[in-house]
Design a protein around this motif. Structure first.
Motif, PDB file in Angstrom:
ATOM      1  N   MET A   1       0.846  -1.216   0.000  1.00  7.25           N
ATOM      2  CA  MET A   1       0.000   0.000   0.000  1.00  7.25           C
ATOM      3  C   MET A   1       0.875   1.258   0.000  1.00  7.25           C
ATOM      4  O   MET A   1       1.779   1.380   0.815  1.00  7.25           O
ATOM      5  N   THR A   2       0.603   2.175  -0.921  1.00  4.39           N
ATOM      6  CA  THR A   2       1.385   3.412  -1.008  1.00  4.39           C
ATOM      7  C   THR A   2       1.160   4.273   0.234  1.00  4.39           C
ATOM      8  O   THR A   2       0.026   4.455   0.675  1.00  4.39           O
ATOM      9  N   LYS A   3       2.261   4.791   0.762  1.00  3.08           N
ATOM     10  CA  LYS A   3       2.172   5.642   1.959  1.00  3.08           C
ATOM     11  C   LYS A   3       2.343   7.110   1.599  1.00  3.08           C
ATOM     12  O   LYS A   3       3.084   7.451   0.664  1.00  3.08           O
ATOM     13  N   VAL A   4       1.676   7.948   2.362  1.00  2.91           N
ATOM     14  CA  VAL A   4       1.788   9.400   2.214  1.00  2.91           C
ATOM     15  C   VAL A   4       2.159   9.948   3.596  1.00  2.91           C
ATOM     16  O   VAL A   4       1.689   9.429   4.612  1.00  2.91           O
ATOM     17  N   LEU A   5       3.003  10.954   3.610  1.00  2.00           N
ATOM     18  CA  LEU A   5       3.387  11.548   4.892  1.00  2.00           C
ATOM     19  C   LEU A   5       2.424  12.690   5.223  1.00  2.00           C
ATOM     20  O   LEU A   5       2.260  13.628   4.423  1.00  2.00           O
ATOM     21  N   ILE A   6       1.772  12.589   6.367  1.00  3.21           N
ATOM     22  CA  ILE A   6       0.930  13.691   6.845  1.00  3.21           C
ATOM     23  C   ILE A   6       1.510  14.063   8.207  1.00  3.21           C
ATOM     24  O   ILE A   6       1.475  13.262   9.144  1.00  3.21           O
ATOM     25  N   ASN A   7       2.035  15.254   8.272  1.00  2.00           N
ATOM     26  CA  ASN A   7       2.791  15.691   9.448  1.00  2.00           C
ATOM     27  C   ASN A   7       3.859  14.631   9.757  1.00  2.00           C
ATOM     28  O   ASN A   7       4.651  14.351   8.890  1.00  2.00           O
ATOM     29  N   GLU A   8       3.836  13.999  10.930  1.00  2.00           N
ATOM     30  CA  GLU A   8       4.948  13.059  11.159  1.00  2.00           C
ATOM     31  C   GLU A   8       4.542  11.614  10.947  1.00  2.00           C
ATOM     32  O   GLU A   8       5.284  10.700  11.289  1.00  2.00           O
ATOM     33  N   THR A   9       3.371  11.408  10.386  1.00  2.00           N
ATOM     34  CA  THR A   9       2.854  10.042  10.288  1.00  2.00           C
ATOM     35  C   THR A   9       2.773   9.571   8.842  1.00  2.00           C
ATOM     36  O   THR A   9       2.322  10.315   7.961  1.00  2.00           O
ATOM     37  N   LEU A  10       3.182   8.321   8.639  1.00  2.00           N
ATOM     38  CA  LEU A  10       2.997   7.711   7.319  1.00  2.00           C
ATOM     39  C   LEU A  10       1.623   7.051   7.322  1.00  2.00           C
ATOM     40  O   LEU A  10       1.357   6.182   8.147  1.00  2.00           O
ATOM     41  N   VAL A  11       0.759   7.490   6.414  1.00  3.82           N
ATOM     42  CA  VAL A  11      -0.591   6.921   6.384  1.00  3.82           C
ATOM     43  C   VAL A  11      -0.840   6.295   5.014  1.00  3.82           C
ATOM     44  O   VAL A  11      -0.184   6.647   4.031  1.00  3.82           O
ATOM     45  N   ASP A  12      -1.803   5.368   4.953  1.00  4.66           N
ATOM     46  CA  ASP A  12      -2.182   4.792   3.666  1.00  4.66           C
ATOM     47  C   ASP A  12      -2.773   5.903   2.808  1.00  4.66           C
ATOM     48  O   ASP A  12      -3.459   6.792   3.322  1.00  4.66           O
ATOM     49  N   GLU A  13      -2.481   5.780   1.503  1.00  4.25           N
ATOM     50  CA  GLU A  13      -2.902   6.797   0.542  1.00  4.25           C
ATOM     51  C   GLU A  13      -4.352   7.273   0.744  1.00  4.25           C
ATOM     52  O   GLU A  13      -4.627   8.476   0.768  1.00  4.25           O
ATOM     53  N   GLN A  14      -5.277   6.304   0.914  1.00  7.09           N
ATOM     54  CA  GLN A  14      -6.699   6.702   0.976  1.00  7.09           C
ATOM     55  C   GLN A  14      -7.048   7.424   2.283  1.00  7.09           C
ATOM     56  O   GLN A  14      -8.097   8.042   2.378  1.00  7.09           O
ATOM     57  N   ASP A  15      -6.137   7.348   3.256  1.00  7.78           N
ATOM     58  CA  ASP A  15      -6.397   8.044   4.524  1.00  7.78           C
ATOM     59  C   ASP A  15      -5.654   9.379   4.599  1.00  7.78           C
ATOM     60  O   ASP A  15      -5.683  10.058   5.629  1.00  7.78           O
ATOM     61  N   ALA A  16      -4.988   9.759   3.515  1.00 12.69           N
ATOM     62  CA  ALA A  16      -4.202  11.001   3.516  1.00 12.69           C
ATOM     63  C   ALA A  16      -5.132  12.175   3.254  1.00 12.69           C
ATOM     64  O   ALA A  16      -5.352  12.577   2.119  1.00 12.69           O
ATOM     65  N   LYS A  17      -5.692  12.724   4.331  1.00  8.69           N
ATOM     66  CA  LYS A  17      -6.693  13.790   4.182  1.00  8.69           C
ATOM     67  C   LYS A  17      -6.303  14.984   5.044  1.00  8.69           C
ATOM     68  O   LYS A  17      -5.722  14.821   6.111  1.00  8.69           O
ATOM     69  N   VAL A  18      -6.629  16.171   4.557  1.00  2.40           N
ATOM     70  CA  VAL A  18      -6.391  17.373   5.368  1.00  2.40           C
ATOM     71  C   VAL A  18      -7.714  18.119   5.502  1.00  2.40           C
ATOM     72  O   VAL A  18      -8.648  17.901   4.727  1.00  2.40           O
TER      73      VAL A  18
END
Ligand code: PDD
Length: 281
Positions: A1-18
């Protein structure tokens, strides 16, 4: 699963929300960098993060990270996504607060977002060159800041796409500034000309590398403004960026540049750039 960095956390792409109140989303109130990865190594990371910190300072954004802190965050993300060749995009906004043009008081935490992309170098275009068109530079007067406000750049690139070109070379009146997402060089009689570093252009990291290579090879590198006519009569034209490297322009507004082939100075800079990547990756 592709990860995205949101602040200091690596989250799964579909959970990368602001939040809808993120100031980057509402005002374009933030800055960014795009950094290249060659053979798992983050290319010119120091220079990119120094520029990110400079952009932050110029917009009055306090960041708690140093160059080293950002580098660590990015390394984790690249490792999680197993990027061998590609790039990493990182943006920092002034945080989340109810919409109000002035900065939030008290200040809120900046929001950081980063994602990666895996892809190969653009070998075919580097060898054959690309088409460019010219267009008026309608952007603001702080193009030295790598700001999220890219509407001028987006409209310029779209103009290029409309004419089947890959880049739009911008000019303010008669003075050539830079591409929609690149720096621009006109080569005439063995001399490289490029716009001086000031508020009208981004101080490109690839531009810095090209300058070093030109100096090493004793190719004259003049940081001087030049006109649209000078560009049209150049022997060779190059556009450069983190993603397109040392890219020859072989057609400008539908007309051949020089003899229509990739020229000798361009090839020499490309050779130098390949070596620079080998040594610095
Ligand atoms: N853009 N000028 C502009 C307006 C740019 O957007 C870029 C790069 C450059 C070249 O800078 P550098 O060599 O540091 O990449 C010059 C990146 C690639 C982007 O927006 O994705």
């Amino acid at each position: 699963m592709t990860k995205v960095l949101i602040n200091e956390t690596l989250v799964d792409e579909q959970d990368a929300k602001v939040s809808y109140n993120d100031r980057g989303y509402v005002f374009g109130d933030g800055i960014y960098e795009y950094i290249r990865v060659y053979d798992r190594s983050v290319f010119t990371a120091q220079e990119h993060f120094e520029r990110l910190l400079r952009s932050a300072k110029e917009i009055g954004l306090d960041l708690k990270y140093s160059v080293e802190g950002f580098t660590e965050l990015i390394q984790e993300l690249l490792a999680a996504n197993d990027v061998i060749n590609g790039g990493v995009y990182i943006q920092v906004t002034r945080g989340t607060a109810p919409r109000d043009h002035a900065f939030p008081t008290p200040a809120v935490e900046a929001n950081i977002m980063a994602f990666t992309k895996s892809y190969d170098r653009p070998y075919k275009s580097l060898e054959e060159g690309i088409n460019a068109v010219t267009t008026e530079d309608v952007r603001w007067l702080r193009c030295d800041i790598k700001s999220l406000n890219l509407l001028g750049n987006v409209l310029a690139k779209e103009y290029a796409a409309k004419y089947n070109a890959q880049e739009a070379i911008q000019h303010r009146g008669d003075v050539v500034t830079e591409g929609s997402s690149s720096n621009v060089y006109a080569i005439k009689d063995g001399v490289i000309y490029t716009h001086p570093v000031n508020n009208y252009i981004l101080n490109g990291i690839t531009r810095m590398v090209i300058k070093t290579i030109a100096e090493d090879k004793e190719i004259p590198f003049k940081e001087e403004t030049f006109s649209l006519d000078f560009l049209k009569n150049a022997d060779e034209i190059i556009v450069s960026s983190t993603s397109i490297e040392v890219m020859p322009v072989v057609k400008l507004n539908g007309e051949s540049v020089g003899n229509g082939e990739v020229g000798p100075i361009t090839k020499s800079l490309q050779e130098g750039f390949n070596r620079y990547i080998d040594v610095h990756s």
